[in-house]
Enzyme design. Sequence first.
Site, PDB file in Angstrom:
ATOM      1  N   SER A 251      48.331  73.712 -60.178  1.00 43.00           N
ATOM      2  CA  SER A 251      48.367  72.562 -61.104  1.00 43.00           C
ATOM      3  C   SER A 251      47.194  72.524 -62.076  1.00 43.00           C
ATOM      4  O   SER A 251      47.247  71.801 -63.077  1.00 43.00           O
ATOM      5  CB  SER A 251      48.406  71.255 -60.317  1.00 43.00           C
ATOM      6  OG  SER A 251      49.629  71.136 -59.630  1.00 43.00           O
TER       7      SER A 251
ATOM      8  N   LYS B 105      48.004  73.150 -65.628  1.00 47.53           N
ATOM      9  CA  LYS B 105      48.676  72.128 -66.446  1.00 47.53           C
ATOM     10  C   LYS B 105      47.764  71.576 -67.543  1.00 47.53           C
ATOM     11  O   LYS B 105      48.227  71.154 -68.603  1.00 47.53           O
ATOM     12  CB  LYS B 105      49.161  70.981 -65.566  1.00 47.53           C
ATOM     13  CG  LYS B 105      50.218  71.392 -64.557  1.00 47.53           C
ATOM     14  CD  LYS B 105      50.482  70.276 -63.545  1.00 47.53           C
ATOM     15  CE  LYS B 105      51.495  70.735 -62.505  1.00 47.53           C
ATOM     16  NZ  LYS B 105      51.705  69.701 -61.461  1.00 47.53           N
TER      17      LYS B 105
ATOM     18  N   TYR C 234      56.760  78.326 -66.106  1.00 47.95           N
ATOM     19  CA  TYR C 234      55.970  77.366 -65.322  1.00 47.95           C
ATOM     20  C   TYR C 234      55.392  78.018 -64.063  1.00 47.95           C
ATOM     21  O   TYR C 234      54.187  77.898 -63.771  1.00 47.95           O
ATOM     22  CB  TYR C 234      56.867  76.170 -64.976  1.00 47.95           C
ATOM     23  CG  TYR C 234      56.232  75.112 -64.119  1.00 47.95           C
ATOM     24  CD1 TYR C 234      55.338  74.196 -64.664  1.00 47.95           C
ATOM     25  CD2 TYR C 234      56.515  75.020 -62.766  1.00 47.95           C
ATOM     26  CE1 TYR C 234      54.749  73.206 -63.875  1.00 47.95           C
ATOM     27  CE2 TYR C 234      55.934  74.035 -61.972  1.00 47.95           C
ATOM     28  CZ  TYR C 234      55.057  73.137 -62.527  1.00 47.95           C
ATOM     29  OH  TYR C 234      54.482  72.167 -61.744  1.00 47.95           O
TER      30      TYR C 234
ATOM     31  N   TYR D 138      46.075  64.001 -58.452  1.00 47.45           N
ATOM     32  CA  TYR D 138      47.296  63.457 -57.852  1.00 47.45           C
ATOM     33  C   TYR D 138      47.154  61.939 -57.669  1.00 47.45           C
ATOM     34  O   TYR D 138      46.491  61.296 -58.489  1.00 47.45           O
ATOM     35  CB  TYR D 138      47.621  64.168 -56.528  1.00 47.45           C
ATOM     36  CG  TYR D 138      47.744  65.661 -56.694  1.00 47.45           C
ATOM     37  CD1 TYR D 138      48.706  66.216 -57.540  1.00 47.45           C
ATOM     38  CD2 TYR D 138      46.895  66.527 -56.023  1.00 47.45           C
ATOM     39  CE1 TYR D 138      48.819  67.595 -57.691  1.00 47.45           C
ATOM     40  CE2 TYR D 138      47.007  67.909 -56.162  1.00 47.45           C
ATOM     41  CZ  TYR D 138      47.969  68.437 -57.007  1.00 47.45           C
ATOM     42  OH  TYR D 138      48.082  69.778 -57.147  1.00 47.45           O
TER      43      TYR D 138
ATOM     44  N   VAL E 278      47.146  72.997 -55.704  1.00 48.23           N
ATOM     45  CA  VAL E 278      47.581  73.079 -54.316  1.00 48.23           C
ATOM     46  C   VAL E 278      46.999  74.292 -53.591  1.00 48.23           C
ATOM     47  O   VAL E 278      47.057  74.397 -52.371  1.00 48.23           O
ATOM     48  CB  VAL E 278      49.129  73.050 -54.261  1.00 48.23           C
ATOM     49  CG1 VAL E 278      49.694  74.397 -54.652  1.00 48.23           C
ATOM     50  CG2 VAL E 278      49.637  72.625 -52.909  1.00 48.23           C
TER      51      VAL E 278
END
Lengths: 311, 311, 311, 311
Positions: free
Chosen positions: D65, D68, D195, D247, D265
């Site tokens: 992540s 991103k 992705y 998160y 993660v």
Amino acid sequence: MIEQLRTNLPLWVEASRVHAREGQVAAYIPELAKAPRDALGISIMGRDGTTLTAGDNSLLFTMQSISKVFTLMLALSDNGEEGVFEKVGMEPTGDDFNSMLKLELVEPGKPFNPLINAGAIAVTSLIHGASPAEKSERVLRYFQDIAGGAPLTYNESVFRSESATAHRNRSLAYFLKDNEVLGEEIDVEDVLSVYFQHCSIEINVEQLSRMALVLAFDGTDPITERELIPRRYVQIAKTFMMMCGMYNASGEFAIRAGIPAKSGVSGGILAVVPGQFGIAVVGPALGAKGNSTAGVHLLETLSTAMDWSIL
Amino acid sequence: MIEQLRTNLPLWVEASRVHAREGQVAAYIPELAKAPRDALGISIMGRDGTTLTAGDNSLLFTMQSISKVFTLMLALSDNGEEGVFEKVGMEPTGDDFNSMLKLELVEPGKPFNPLINAGAIAVTSLIHGASPAEKSERVLRYFQDIAGGAPLTYNESVFRSESATAHRNRSLAYFLKDNEVLGEEIDVEDVLSVYFQHCSIEINVEQLSRMALVLAFDGTDPITERELIPRRYVQIAKTFMMMCGMYNASGEFAIRAGIPAKSGVSGGILAVVPGQFGIAVVGPALGAKGNSTAGVHLLETLSTAMDWSIL
Amino acid sequence: MIEQLRTNLPLWVEASRVHAREGQVAAYIPELAKAPRDALGISIMGRDGTTLTAGDNSLLFTMQSISKVFTLMLALSDNGEEGVFEKVGMEPTGDDFNSMLKLELVEPGKPFNPLINAGAIAVTSLIHGASPAEKSERVLRYFQDIAGGAPLTYNESVFRSESATAHRNRSLAYFLKDNEVLGEEIDVEDVLSVYFQHCSIEINVEQLSRMALVLAFDGTDPITERELIPRRYVQIAKTFMMMCGMYNASGEFAIRAGIPAKSGVSGGILAVVPGQFGIAVVGPALGAKGNSTAGVHLLETLSTAMDWSIL
Amino acid sequence: MIEQLRTNLPLWVEASRVHAREGQVAAYIPELAKAPRDALGISIMGRDGTTLTAGDNSLLFTMQSISKVFTLMLALSDNGEEGVFEKVGMEPTGDDFNSMLKLELVEPGKPFNPLINAGAIAVTSLIHGASPAEKSERVLRYFQDIAGGAPLTYNESVFRSESATAHRNRSLAYFLKDNEVLGEEIDVEDVLSVYFQHCSIEINVEQLSRMALVLAFDGTDPITERELIPRRYVQIAKTFMMMCGMYNASGEFAIRAGIPAKSGVSGGILAVVPGQFGIAVVGPALGAKGNSTAGVHLLETLSTAMDWSIL
């Protein structure tokens, strides 16, 4: 910088005022519905007390949700961080400010943060005092000190109007009691009366910008040099303002303006330019997410022009 | 058929009683927590009044949610179908009986049906009477008539216990007021006092099976041949029992037993074999979804053995 | 009774047809959008095969969600009750038919019942067969047998249209895979192809009323006296139809019409008067909750006039 | 300041390492499960390139992540602010990173922000390129430039493992397609392959701290003085990191550490001390909300000791 502000502020206010047309004055508390829809006023106060005002800066309005920032700091002073965060979380919600979804869906049913209604009610229940009257009295004095010392008063008719019609807040409060966020010893109506009282404290933008100034200088009033709030508690308050001060348009405001702010349903917004300015705006016409349409436009204009984003 | 029932009923009760071990007596109302966990009693009443009982059939228990079936019919008599369904919907929810999710998420915030708590509170608010006391008195007389005429009484300590601890129901009621399901003229505490009163009406399985018998014969007591409830309102009540009478295990009960039934948190269950029997069961130990574990097992056993499913 | 029906049916059809104006033909599958908005047709078939038809009874339409009732019974025959209910629940949801809320919110993320899309996809995955083609072939033959033996065909252009645009069903299916309702060995596109196939089986009201007749007589075709489906599985299917056959207007339909029914997005409705009639209706204009507006009105008119409610 | 850091860093790393015991290595992608649970490494890079490292600083991990943040800035460069925010919102959610609730509940079904999975998939779909391969190639080059120029590579086995098991991400992507966030012309598998590729870019803490350094200096690499990213896009990225980078523990991290950060993660965290340092941490054991337990502890320790909070 201050000169650029002084020159442009009246122009910016008038350019933002037209956005009042996009909003509606809050109607859910009958007393609030009387506010002038097209009004827009601002006060910007600097370290030495220099104050720029423009627009309808003499309009009196009630603090409403803006008060939550200060009751949070008072509750932190009364209970410490651990005592407060046992009862209320630290997360933005993405839901409406009066939503009950996460109270039901997310264990253990604690309000997600101190700036949504459920969280603010939990925070109010933590303020020390032998009676609701004593608690309200402590709150009023605390707010007055931060606002520079001049007396503040409750707007009694707003208080009564709010108390009589706040069914959703009662619903939230009883849900909190069921979830044991409000303990067995706590009377829901007592907590709500203190809560409605601090929501109905009446103020103008100049006084409110003084309160913002204290936050901009980490809890010390830079004019009097009195240390009014522990720096850590101011830091916590500003962090929440940044993340969830503008209801569920907080993210958008953070991206567009980038400064800690807290809005209220009366159309007021308190904003902080750390180390520089305390700002207060009032514009009673609210957008779909509960923030002053003209006020938000004005703050975004200012922040962009002055490059105030903290990030 | 009645002979098969007479012979087997004591055996089936004992076989089902062991399932009480899988449940827990409700603890959220302190008074309810005193009920005997292993108890299981049943009464089955036929058209001519012949009554089979087995197990702990003399146990007194409060009607709790079972009362909602009858207050619905009284509200229908007082207001007509249109008057009732203006305030409450006709759909099962799939959510917990005290959930607030759909009140917030689904426009216009009307309770989905009259058997979840929110819906039952709305229904209670529709019962006619000049005062809460008069409304409660009307409810009690209505229930007595349907139960065969013998006097019923409120369990005062359950009523007080329930009233003192029902924070979630208060939360629901204020949410309903905010959604204008309860009108401005309605006092929440007044409605809740009537609601808690009818939840705390005390009864035994024999009396309750008489009430079920009246439903089994479309509103006419087959023993006295008195027409007590209009057939259409009984039809509505039984349809809701079929779809949502067993909380969010209603579907499973419909698939496994296939008869209209309504359970309560005291462990009682009222069930109807249309045109044949009125049935009442009590077994205080509840499963995760709020139904008597032993009671559900007993009714499923009976319905399967006797081929009672209406479908 | 049959004479009353024969006389009035054409009148009732015309009186209900006007309600098509309140609905819209489904547009989400482009092929469906071509159906005539004002059409309304019905077939009512009795025990001896006597059939009353009225209105646009020759209109062909795809079965869509109506097929879910029969794939459920086929999956029960293939896997037994335990095998099916391991993958799908027994509860109505109160949510939209394609909702994912409860898959995320309610442990263990099993679809709540076999008639919502998620549940029907899970059920389709349980149908035996060495390949998607073989499974579809078995489904088609099963449907044909129940429809009286005449050949049924897939509407290829509806199938292709549905397969190309069914993003939400793909989303549901992958969620089910993530929740392990669809096992690792199952290919999502394979399951969906079987699912879209049985949704696009083309039929007319007369054929569909024959299928309903078999349900009305507990799985035995009363005309041929062939036992086609085990009675217990028909009972399960009818119970689900009663509770959740009409999307999230199932409760309202149960209260107003009181008979097991299942609707589809093509405007078809299959309805059952147990022990008496199999009924099929088609009216392509759908209301907000996905049911044929004219079709629902017609069935409610019929059930009220003929006193068909099972409760 | 740098000396205080240099002296204490190894001690702080060891004090934080014990918190790895409170977490678990992510198991949902089989390849990730192989990471060493007790590892903890950190790199802190200053304006002139001075770099402090401690602990397991040579451990390679995939960006997951964290990527991103950078694909967001690339998409902003490719499409402008308006082009990006047409497809993705600006609000924190309070829900799990892979939640679908708000896609279903909040009109118009746009992902709430670019850092939750749904939003990041929408952002990835906006990256320019004639084919998935070309898009992935552009992403890799963009990341390399920001990381100082040394070649980065994909971890092929993580990519394949992720692609094979990412049912929830597929479910999200098809939901986005149904909501028209992903347009008709977009192939879901194509977007997901890009992705999964950028999620599986492999890196070590030193390289990642160089990427953070570029953010700390508003898009300009202070070592080479090359302007790599427009300042406004860096501002947007850091604001999202502050509000929703960790998160649904983002609020807690903002209150406790007060610096923009983004976790993945794989146990990596990128953090930014504006105008001062770029920081990267890796600690594979994750807490309940998906962040490295040891890594979070280390960053909170550092920020408190060094007074880094931006508020």
